[in-house]
Design a protein around this motif. Sequence first.
Motif, mmCIF file in Angstrom:
data_model
loop_
_atom_site.group_PDB
_atom_site.id
_atom_site.type_symbol
_atom_site.label_atom_id
_atom_site.label_comp_id
_atom_site.label_asym_id
_atom_site.label_seq_id
_atom_site.Cartn_x
_atom_site.Cartn_y
_atom_site.Cartn_z
ATOM 1 N N THR A 30 2.329 6.742 -6.619
ATOM 2 C CA THR A 30 0.905 7.403 -7.234
ATOM 3 C C THR A 30 1.061 8.889 -6.942
ATOM 4 N N TYR A 31 1.661 9.289 -5.800
ATOM 5 C CA TYR A 31 1.621 10.710 -5.352
ATOM 6 C C TYR A 31 3.004 11.484 -5.390
ATOM 7 N N ASP A 39 0.886 -1.348 0.030
ATOM 8 C CA ASP A 39 0.059 -0.067 -0.228
ATOM 9 C C ASP A 39 0.840 1.231 -0.066
ATOM 10 N N LYS A 52 -4.641 11.398 -0.998
ATOM 11 C CA LYS A 52 -4.032 12.855 -1.769
ATOM 12 C C LYS A 52 -4.021 13.761 -0.812
ATOM 13 N N TYR A 53 -5.432 13.919 -0.195
ATOM 14 C CA TYR A 53 -5.766 15.456 0.555
ATOM 15 C C TYR A 53 -4.706 15.351 1.798
ATOM 16 N N ASP A 67 -6.735 6.149 4.155
ATOM 17 C CA ASP A 67 -7.617 5.667 3.017
ATOM 18 C C ASP A 67 -7.236 6.201 1.899
ATOM 19 N N MET A 68 -7.315 5.248 0.969
ATOM 20 C CA MET A 68 -6.660 5.659 -0.394
ATOM 21 C C MET A 68 -7.510 6.586 -1.160
ATOM 22 N N ASN A 69 -8.672 6.617 -1.003
ATOM 23 C CA ASN A 69 -9.822 7.688 -1.535
ATOM 24 C C ASN A 69 -9.490 9.258 -0.809
ATOM 25 N N ASN A 70 -8.830 9.209 0.059
ATOM 26 C CA ASN A 70 -8.553 10.606 0.893
ATOM 27 C C ASN A 70 -7.284 10.839 1.030
#
Length: 161
Positions: free
Chosen positions: A12-13, A5, A55-56, A50-53
Amino acid sequence: MSREDFKLLFDTYFDAIKNYLFYRIGDIDIATDITQDVFVRIWEKQMKLDMNNAKYMLYKIARDMLVSKYRRLEVENKYSQRMQFEMTEVVEDNDFDYKQLKLKYENALIKLPDKQRTVFLMSRMEELKYAEIAERLDISIKTVEKRMSNALFYLRKVLTV
């Protein structure tokens, strides 16, 4: 957070966070360092993202670390400026003290009796040994020692106030 993960998050980021920081500060090296620090912090603290959040959260951590870095740099700059100012004062004071001491030294040399001044200058300026001074002046080594001793005693007394 598992290794897989974290690797996915990193891959990714990383470039996006680095570019965000680069556009904010204009220095690619600092941007890269801070971006690496962001991911090191996440790994060391084993943050559950959480992979959805994620980035923020990454952008928030990066922004906070950037602000912290610049606050530290500001403190360092203030300290170094203060130190440079203090060092300038010390140099100016030392320069003034040196000039005063040099003037005292020159005046004391003038006031030395001729025979003592001659022996002293031959020893200190010409770097002659006592035997060489004695030979040049056609006096004994003991006389050279006595004149030198008296000259040093006088100079020490005059220059140490």
